[in-house]
Write a protein that holds these residues in place. Structure first.
Motif: not given
Length: 344
Positions: A238, A240-241, A244, A247, A256, A262, A272-273, A276-277, A280
């Motif tokens: 993903n 998000r992982s 930064e 990305r 994107e 992705d 949402t972030d 995903v967080d 993880n």
């Protein structure tokens, strides 16, 4: 530290279990690899029983010194070899089904993932071996995906159980894996044939850039133990992982929709972030590790346990072999494989 003979089925070995570490078996000392492989063959039922219990088992004390002796140990532990399909990372091929675990840079840590979770058949067992131990770091981390499934927010699990997960890949020579290497074909028709046969949607953006889309089940059932397991690359790939800075560079360069990898929920929804967080964080919570020593082997049940890699310093040569192939259709997937979005 707890030492025990785990069960009557595994009575031929003694397992050491410590918090934060994988199950560990100290083998007898052997003068030759022939003696070692004879012992491995004799203890295989016990080792397999512990593998199904723990998801991963490290064997320490064997005279594994190179790719040839590793291959001998592999042949004692794994009955059927499995191929590496839809390639995603660079590996060195040492022959006889033995590969480098990965050729990614030493400074790059690798998150937990289940090997080939996006294919229609995949290795049921992985065998890692340490030829050269790194100076610092470099452990092959593992995490129990049965525990992960139990720890994930149940509303999120329900959404994945219904819709599965969606993987979008962009194959190019500029980022990620070129399609010729990923599909082992020099001709577009070869890649297309593979995709058609394996429930992968595709489109050519130009003659060297291929975009694919495949929906897969996020939760499967182990065909031997009957246990459900979280089995996917959703968080691993993903956006998000990504770090930064990485990305931002990739998004600025490719847009994107042009990232090498992705993921989304199987109905096309972007998590949402925070969601995903949360996934993880569960991976981090179930991660265990043990520093490599030369000669170590580690068996990993690819359905019950995910694996990753720490960053490291110094020389490191960890090799891997894949075996005991499993068909997704034999694992009671909660979502059927498809090239289209769930519900479309």
């Amino acid at each position: 530290m707890t030492t025990y003979a785990p069960s009557p089925a595994a009575a031929g070995i003694t397992v050491v279990r410590e918090p934060g570490k994988p199950a560990l078996v100290h083998t007898p000392a052997f003068d030759t690899m022939a003696e070692a492989t004879a012992w491995l063959s004799a203890q295989l039922p016990a080792i397999q029983a512990e593998l199904h219990r723990s998801g991963a088992v490290m064997l320490r004390g064997l005279p594994v010194t190179d790719t040839e002796t590793f291959a001998e140990a592999r042949d004692a532990l794994i009955a059927q070899r499995a191929g590496y399909k839809e390639k995603a990372t660079p590996r060195s091929d040492f022959g006889e089904g033995v590969f480098s675990s990965t050729d990614l840079p030493a400074a790059q840590a690798i998150r937990l993932h289940n090997e080939n979770s996006y294919t229609l058949d995949f290795p049921g067992v992985l065998l890692f071996g340490c030829v050269t131990a790194p100076e610092t770091g470099g452990a092959t981390t593992v995490g129990d995906m049965r525990k992960a499934l139990a720890m994930l927010p149940q509303d999120l699990v329900a959404r994945f159980a219904e819709a599965g997960w969606l993987l979008v890949r962009n194959y190019s020579d500029l980022a990620g894996m070129p399609w010729r290497k990923a599909f082992s074909s020099e001709e577009p028709a070869g890649a297309e044939e593979y995709c058609d046969a394996h429930a992968i949607g595709y489109e050519w953006l130009d003659e060297d850039t291929l975009r694919t889309r495949q929906r897969r089940s996020a939760i499967i059932t182990h065909p031997v133990t009957g246990e459900r397991s979280w089995f996917n690359h959703f968080a691993f790939w993903n956006a998000r992982s990504l770090d930064e800075d990485v990305r931002e560079v990739l998004t600025d360069t490719f847009g994107e929709d042009g990232l090498p990898f992705d993921t989304r929920l199987g109905d096309g929804t972007a998590l949402t972030d925070a969601e995903v967080d949360a996934i993880n964080e569960v991976y981090q919570a179930v991660t265990v590790r043990e520093s490599w020593q030369a000669g170590d082997l580690m068996l990993v049940d690819n359905i019950l346990c995910a694996h990753g890699r720490e960053s490291y310093t110094g020389d490191r040569k960890i090799v891997v072999a894949m075996g005991e192939p499993v068909r997704l259709s034999d694992c009671s997937p909660t979502t059927a494989p498809s090239t289209t979005l769930y519900g479309r």
